[in-house]
Design a protein around this motif. Structure first.
Motif, PDB file in Angstrom:
ATOM      1  N   ARG A 101     -43.278 -21.197 -12.307  1.00 51.00           N
ATOM      2  CA  ARG A 101     -43.544 -21.486 -13.719  1.00 51.00           C
ATOM      3  C   ARG A 101     -43.741 -20.184 -14.503  1.00 51.00           C
ATOM      4  N   ALA A 102     -44.405 -19.190 -13.895  1.00 52.37           N
ATOM      5  CA  ALA A 102     -44.593 -17.898 -14.567  1.00 52.37           C
ATOM      6  C   ALA A 102     -43.246 -17.227 -14.815  1.00 52.37           C
ATOM      7  N   VAL A 103     -42.347 -17.291 -13.837  1.00 54.47           N
ATOM      8  CA  VAL A 103     -41.017 -16.693 -13.981  1.00 54.47           C
ATOM      9  C   VAL A 103     -40.262 -17.368 -15.122  1.00 54.47           C
ATOM     10  N   GLN A 104     -40.311 -18.694 -15.172  1.00 57.10           N
ATOM     11  CA  GLN A 104     -39.604 -19.418 -16.226  1.00 57.10           C
ATOM     12  C   GLN A 104     -40.162 -19.078 -17.608  1.00 57.10           C
ATOM     13  N   GLN A 105     -41.508 -18.952 -17.682  1.00 51.62           N
ATOM     14  CA  GLN A 105     -42.113 -18.658 -18.980  1.00 51.62           C
ATOM     15  C   GLN A 105     -41.698 -17.276 -19.475  1.00 51.62           C
ATOM     16  N   VAL A 106     -41.624 -16.299 -18.577  1.00 50.10           N
ATOM     17  CA  VAL A 106     -41.213 -14.953 -18.965  1.00 50.10           C
ATOM     18  C   VAL A 106     -39.752 -14.960 -19.416  1.00 50.10           C
ATOM     19  N   PHE A 107     -38.885 -15.649 -18.670  1.00 46.41           N
ATOM     20  CA  PHE A 107     -37.469 -15.703 -19.047  1.00 46.41           C
ATOM     21  C   PHE A 107     -37.315 -16.316 -20.434  1.00 46.41           C
ATOM     22  N   VAL A 108     -37.973 -17.451 -20.659  1.00 45.44           N
ATOM     23  CA  VAL A 108     -37.847 -18.140 -21.949  1.00 45.44           C
ATOM     24  C   VAL A 108     -38.354 -17.250 -23.085  1.00 45.44           C
ATOM     25  N   ALA A 109     -39.484 -16.578 -22.856  1.00 46.28           N
ATOM     26  CA  ALA A 109     -40.048 -15.711 -23.896  1.00 46.28           C
ATOM     27  C   ALA A 109     -39.093 -14.574 -24.238  1.00 46.28           C
ATOM     28  N   LEU A 110     -38.518 -13.932 -23.231  1.00 40.08           N
ATOM     29  CA  LEU A 110     -37.596 -12.821 -23.471  1.00 40.08           C
ATOM     30  C   LEU A 110     -36.304 -13.312 -24.124  1.00 40.08           C
ATOM     31  N   TYR A 111     -35.882 -14.514 -23.772  1.00 43.07           N
ATOM     32  CA  TYR A 111     -34.696 -15.108 -24.399  1.00 43.07           C
ATOM     33  C   TYR A 111     -34.969 -15.346 -25.890  1.00 43.07           C
ATOM     34  N   GLU A 112     -36.130 -15.906 -26.182  1.00 44.57           N
ATOM     35  CA  GLU A 112     -36.471 -16.197 -27.576  1.00 44.57           C
ATOM     36  C   GLU A 112     -36.670 -14.917 -28.384  1.00 44.57           C
ATOM     37  N   GLN A 113     -37.048 -13.824 -27.716  1.00 41.99           N
ATOM     38  CA  GLN A 113     -37.229 -12.536 -28.399  1.00 41.99           C
ATOM     39  C   GLN A 113     -35.904 -11.789 -28.548  1.00 41.99           C
ATOM     40  N   GLY A 114     -34.836 -12.371 -28.046  1.00 43.59           N
ATOM     41  CA  GLY A 114     -33.520 -11.754 -28.184  1.00 43.59           C
ATOM     42  C   GLY A 114     -33.231 -10.669 -27.170  1.00 43.59           C
ATOM     43  N   LEU A 115     -34.068 -10.540 -26.145  1.00 46.65           N
ATOM     44  CA  LEU A 115     -33.861  -9.491 -25.141  1.00 46.65           C
ATOM     45  C   LEU A 115     -32.994  -9.972 -23.982  1.00 46.65           C
ATOM     46  N   ILE A 116     -32.926 -11.276 -23.769  1.00 46.03           N
ATOM     47  CA  ILE A 116     -32.048 -11.827 -22.744  1.00 46.03           C
ATOM     48  C   ILE A 116     -30.887 -12.524 -23.445  1.00 46.03           C
ATOM     49  N   TYR A 117     -29.683 -12.213 -22.998  1.00 46.19           N
ATOM     50  CA  TYR A 117     -28.500 -12.761 -23.642  1.00 46.19           C
ATOM     51  C   TYR A 117     -27.408 -12.984 -22.598  1.00 46.19           C
ATOM     52  N   ARG A 118     -26.392 -13.753 -22.982  1.00 47.68           N
ATOM     53  CA  ARG A 118     -25.283 -14.033 -22.084  1.00 47.68           C
ATOM     54  C   ARG A 118     -24.009 -13.447 -22.665  1.00 47.68           C
ATOM     55  N   GLY A 119     -23.200 -12.835 -21.828  1.00 48.75           N
ATOM     56  CA  GLY A 119     -21.976 -12.242 -22.322  1.00 48.75           C
ATOM     57  C   GLY A 119     -21.017 -11.904 -21.208  1.00 48.75           C
ATOM     58  N   THR A 120     -19.787 -11.615 -21.581  1.00 54.38           N
ATOM     59  CA  THR A 120     -18.751 -11.242 -20.614  1.00 54.38           C
ATOM     60  C   THR A 120     -18.592  -9.725 -20.630  1.00 54.38           C
ATOM     61  N   TYR A 121     -18.955  -9.113 -19.534  1.00 57.15           N
ATOM     62  CA  TYR A 121     -18.882  -7.659 -19.410  1.00 57.15           C
ATOM     63  C   TYR A 121     -18.414  -7.308 -17.999  1.00 57.15           C
ATOM     64  N   LEU A 122     -18.068  -6.044 -17.836  1.00 57.65           N
ATOM     65  CA  LEU A 122     -17.697  -5.564 -16.516  1.00 57.65           C
ATOM     66  C   LEU A 122     -18.974  -5.390 -15.693  1.00 57.65           C
ATOM     67  N   VAL A 123     -19.002  -5.985 -14.498  1.00 56.68           N
ATOM     68  CA  VAL A 123     -20.194  -5.920 -13.650  1.00 56.68           C
ATOM     69  C   VAL A 123     -19.809  -5.406 -12.263  1.00 56.68           C
ATOM     70  N   ASN A 124     -20.839  -5.069 -11.495  1.00 65.82           N
ATOM     71  CA  ASN A 124     -20.636  -4.711 -10.088  1.00 65.82           C
ATOM     72  C   ASN A 124     -20.539  -6.014  -9.292  1.00 65.82           C
ATOM     73  N   TRP A 125     -19.342  -6.337  -8.848  1.00 64.48           N
ATOM     74  CA  TRP A 125     -19.169  -7.579  -8.100  1.00 64.48           C
ATOM     75  C   TRP A 125     -19.171  -7.271  -6.606  1.00 64.48           C
ATOM     76  N   ASP A 126     -20.049  -7.974  -5.884  1.00 66.43           N
ATOM     77  CA  ASP A 126     -20.157  -7.793  -4.439  1.00 66.43           C
ATOM     78  C   ASP A 126     -19.367  -8.905  -3.754  1.00 66.43           C
ATOM     79  N   PRO A 127     -18.173  -8.601  -3.218  1.00 63.78           N
ATOM     80  CA  PRO A 127     -17.380  -9.647  -2.562  1.00 63.78           C
ATOM     81  C   PRO A 127     -18.084 -10.235  -1.346  1.00 63.78           C
ATOM     82  N   GLY A 128     -18.980  -9.447  -0.723  1.00 63.90           N
ATOM     83  CA  GLY A 128     -19.690  -9.946   0.461  1.00 63.90           C
ATOM     84  C   GLY A 128     -20.620 -11.095   0.130  1.00 63.90           C
TER      85      GLY A 128
END
Length: 821
Positions: A101-128
């Motif tokens: 519950r603490a983890v979820q609350q932090v995620f939601v708070a950061l999302y609402e503050q605009g610090l967490i976002y979703r997007g398409t970018y180049l990432v380090n993909w681990d095939p393993g």
């Protein structure tokens, strides 16, 4: 070994501060280790002929929980065997109900503050692991690839440009060829186009300053979907982004059907063969460079364009920088503080999402174009939850406060947050430590801890990393109970390495602390053996004292001096009281300064040398039954020594505690007395110190001159500063009879003068003078050679620092020997 060292360090701190009367808490626990744990369970499923996709998410999570129940307690059980006195009643796990519950609350708070976002970018993909991973989970390795030069024909038929690449399989997703506008060879080509071999797609030739004119051919293929630098170039020039490698590490996209579905290695071979057959391959040569690999799976990273969750870091990083710069958080050693600041100042967005099933599922739901983020699921039909989970380090970043009940204002949170000390290895300084500081300042609003100690990484005896698969890993329990030595200990390759003796937990703790530092260190079995020697010596001392004090009613003060007020106490009693008080202060100070090696080795020197080899020898002729001072001082010194040593070697000290008069209850719960300057006696330390030096000098001479240790030799003490008590001690332990007679003698240098050992059955002064003259000549010659070596500029500048230091120490020792000769 790293966990055992860290556990020993933390337990030393906990036990010392508990005995100081502080309210201490060490919240012990584990994280869910998302990628590593899921990989293990998936391997087990493959062995059973099934997969996570076949059994489904719910069953897979249940299976992983069961695996964690079976194996997750290994480190905790090792800690118990090491004597770690953590708060086991409040052991926590990062997927406990309240923690989730603490983890979820932090995620939601950061999302609402605009610090967490979703997007398409180049990432380090681990095939393993088939998941995105963060930059911090990537390690660079040096590899040798083949650099291929490939001809791309100009679309107008006027010639060709040749590009150089180590990854011809990515050419299927090329969108341009770039040259440096300042390169006179190719500047005229900018604006023209080429035809992509094997595909036939027309690619523009662009100019960009990033292209190095002295690398390869000077022409760079641009593949924004598979290279971070190309991604930036493509963004600058408004190029489209194509991908030809999928999340499974196989060719996709439909650009060249002949290669579709091949692995990257298979595609590379097939594409090169096709290029060679078509006459497009111009050159091949070996090329050594650094390549990113996954720290988790060990497979080569594939940069991929992917839809992921990210977190902006700049706003969180600055307060964490300020906390270290203004001294609220102190990182030891200082070099790690500089690393911490440099990383935070250059921080990039953190890719939070992982394409796994084991972990904290992201609290986001989708319905058509709608997105909902919340702790509770959205109301209504048709919502689907994001299948990804959070990076394990996101939840671990909340450990200092989430384990104490946050977001509820619990009594534990009010009492113990912020915490005092974090002990860890430097390899997770960024992954964990910096993120805990950021989250602590953001949510509870205070630093999570005041001090961070970065301890050694314990390497195998040959300097390699410890690993079971490499034959270099050591199980702490094999040292405690006795068990097989790993292959690295074998004298010859393939030979049996034998077994460790059962050193016991105290010896393992001592050895790990004694070999620790702020640098990487090689495992030293000798240090573990030294710990066992200390334990044996201390046990014998307690046995000796218990025998002397048995049946006596020894009045022992709770604090203060054991010496009778106003009594003319003996020199050795005043000395051991002063030395014990001083070593108590020094040991505590070294622990407070995180200098655990000096604390452990200083304790060894005191117990082994001063307490046992000197004080107990000095008082052997005394009887406690008729000597009240001896009873009090002996009991006091042993009790204080057990208190000093307890944080380092808790088992033997706790066992011995009840045998000493004046003790009550558990040693672990006893209260350390406050420092008392009245116990310090500089005169006694000086005077008996001179006696010890005299005895040591005579004993050393006996050994060098091959004189048996038993016979009592007549001798004159020709030195100042020794009263009758000191003379008596010196004579008894040096095995000499002090006389006033004249005669030829061998001279032994001692503090304040010399001891003249008279000629006799065991002493031939002429032979001794001849031996000393010969040795003096040898030492002088060696001093000349060593000094010349140190004076050689090439040696001083090129030899490793430790070699130069060893030579200097050798020279200092030779000069001291010459002085005594």
């Amino acid at each position: 070994m790293g966990h055992a060292l860290n556990g020993s360090i933390q337990d030393v701190l906990i036990r010392l501060n508990r005995m100081r009367g502080k309210n201490v808490r060490w919240t012990i626990g584990t994280d869910h280790a998302g990628i590593a744990t899921q990989t293990k369970v998936e391997q087990a499923l493959v062995d059973e002929g099934t997969s996570r996709e076949q059994i489904g998410r719910e069953a897979f999570v249940e299976r992983t929980q069961a695996w964690r129940q079976q194996y997750g307690g290994t480190i905790i059980n090792q800690f118990r065997r090491l004597g770690v006195s953590a708060d086991y009643a409040h052991e926590r796990f990062t997927m406990d109900e309240g923690y989730v519950r603490a983890v979820q609350q932090v995620f939601v708070a950061l999302y609402e503050q605009g610090l967490i976002y979703r997007g398409t970018y180049l990432v380090n993909w681990d095939p393993g692991s088939r998941s995105a991973i963060s930059d911090l989970e990537v390690e660079d390795r040096e590899v040798t690839d083949t650099l291929f030069e490939i001809a791309y024909p100009l679309s107008d038929g006027s010639g060709e440009v040749v590009v150089a690449t180590v990854r011809p399989e990515t050419m299927l997703a090329d969108v341009a060829v770039a040259v440096n506008p300042a390169d006179e060879r190719f500047a005229g080509l900018i604006g023209k186009s080429v035809v992509l071999p094997l595909v036939g797609r027309e690619l523009p030739i662009i100019g960009d300053d990033y292209v190095k004119t002295d690398f390869g051919t000077g022409c760079l293929k641009i593949t924004p979907g598979h290279d971070p630098n190309d991604f930036e170039i493509g963004h600058r020039h408004g190029l489209e982004t194509l991908t030809c490698i999928g999340e499974d590490g196989r060719i996709t996209g439909g650009y060249a059907p002949a290669f579709e579905g091949l692995s990257t290695a298979e595609a590379r071979t097939a594409i090169v063969e096709e290029l060679r057959a078509g006459g497009s391959l111009r050159a091949e040569e070996d090329y050594t460079h650094t390549v990113p690999f996954s720290h988790r799976s060990g497979e080569r990273i594939e940069p991929l364009l992917s839809l992921q969750w990210f977190m902006k870091m700049e706003e969180l990083a600055q307060p964490a920088i300020d906390a270290v710069r203004d001294g609220r958080v102190r990182i030891h050693p200082e070099s790690q503080s500089r690393r911490y600041l440099q990383w935070l100042e250059e921080i990039r967005p953190w890719v939070l999402s992982r394409q796994l099933w084991w972990g904290h599922q992201i609290p986001v739901w989708y319905r058509g174009d709608e997105t909902y983020c919340g702790i509770e699921p959205p109301r209504g039909e048709g919502w689907e939850r994001d299948p990804d989970v959070l990076d394990t380090w996101f939840s671990s970043a909340l450990w200092p406060f989430a384990t104490l009940g946050w977001p509820e204002q619990t009594p534990e949170l009010r009492t113990f947050y912020p915490t005092s000390v974090l002990s860890t290895a430097r390899d997770i300084l960024f992954l964990w430590v910096a993120r805990m500081v950021m989250m602590g300042l953001r949510f509870p609003g205070e630093i999570p801890f005041g001090d961070v100690y970065c301890h050694s990484v314990i390497q195998a005896p040959d300097g390699r990393r410890m690993s079971k698969s490499l034959g270099t890993g050591i199980d702490p329990l094999a040292l405690i109970d006795g068990g097989p030595r790993p292959a690295v200990f074998a004298k010859k390759k393939g030979a049996d390495a034998g077994e460790f003796p059962a050193y016991g937990a105290d010896a393992v703790r001592f050895g790990l602390l004694a070999m620790s530092s702020t640098q990487d260190v090689r495992f030293s079995e000798e240090k573990i053996a030294q710990g066992r020697q200390l334990i044996t010596k201390l046990s014998n001392a307690v046995r000796f004292a218990a025998g002397r004090l048995e049946g006596l009613d020894v009045e022992l003060p709770a604090d203060g001096s054991p010496l009778a007020p106003g009594a003319a106490s003996r020199l050795e009693d005043r000395w051991i009281v002063s030395r014990t008080e001083r070593i108590a202060r020094e040991t505590a100070a070294r622990i407070d300064e995180f200098d655990f090696a000096k604390a452990a080795l200083g304790l060894y020197d005191f117990v082994y040398g001063e307490l046992c080899d000197w004080y107990l020898e000095l008082v052997k002729a005394r009887e406690a039954a008729t000597d009240p001072d001896l009873g009090r001082v002996l009991a006091w010194a042993l009790r204080r020594t057990l208190q000093i040593a307890h944080p380092v070697i808790p088992f033997v000290t706790e066992d011995a505690w009840g045998r000493i008069p004046g003790t009550d209850g558990l040693l672990a719960g006893s209260r350390l007395p406050a420092p008392d300057d009245a116990l310090l006696d500089g005169d006694a330390e000086h005077d008996l110190g001179r006696v010890i030096e005299l005895i040591s000098a005579v004993r050393s001479w006996r050994s060098t001159a091959n004189v048996p240790p038993g016979p009592i030799l007549p001798a004159r003490l020709e030195a100042d500063g020794y009263d009758d008590e000191a003379r008596a001690h010196a004579a008894r332990l040096a095995r000499v009879e002090l006389v006033d007679g004249a005669g030829d003698a061998v001279l032994v240098a001692v503090p304040g003068g010399q001891v003249a050992i008279l000629a006799g059955e065991h002493v031939d002064p002429d032979a001794e003078r001849s031996r000393i003259a010969k040795r003096r000549a040898e030492v002088e010659a060696e001093i000349e050679r060593t000094a010349a070596r140190l004076g050689n500029e090439k040696f001083a500048s090129r030899a490793p620092a430790e070699v130069v230091a060893a030579e200097q120490a050798k020279l200092d020792g030779l000069r001291e020997e010459l002085r005594t000769l």
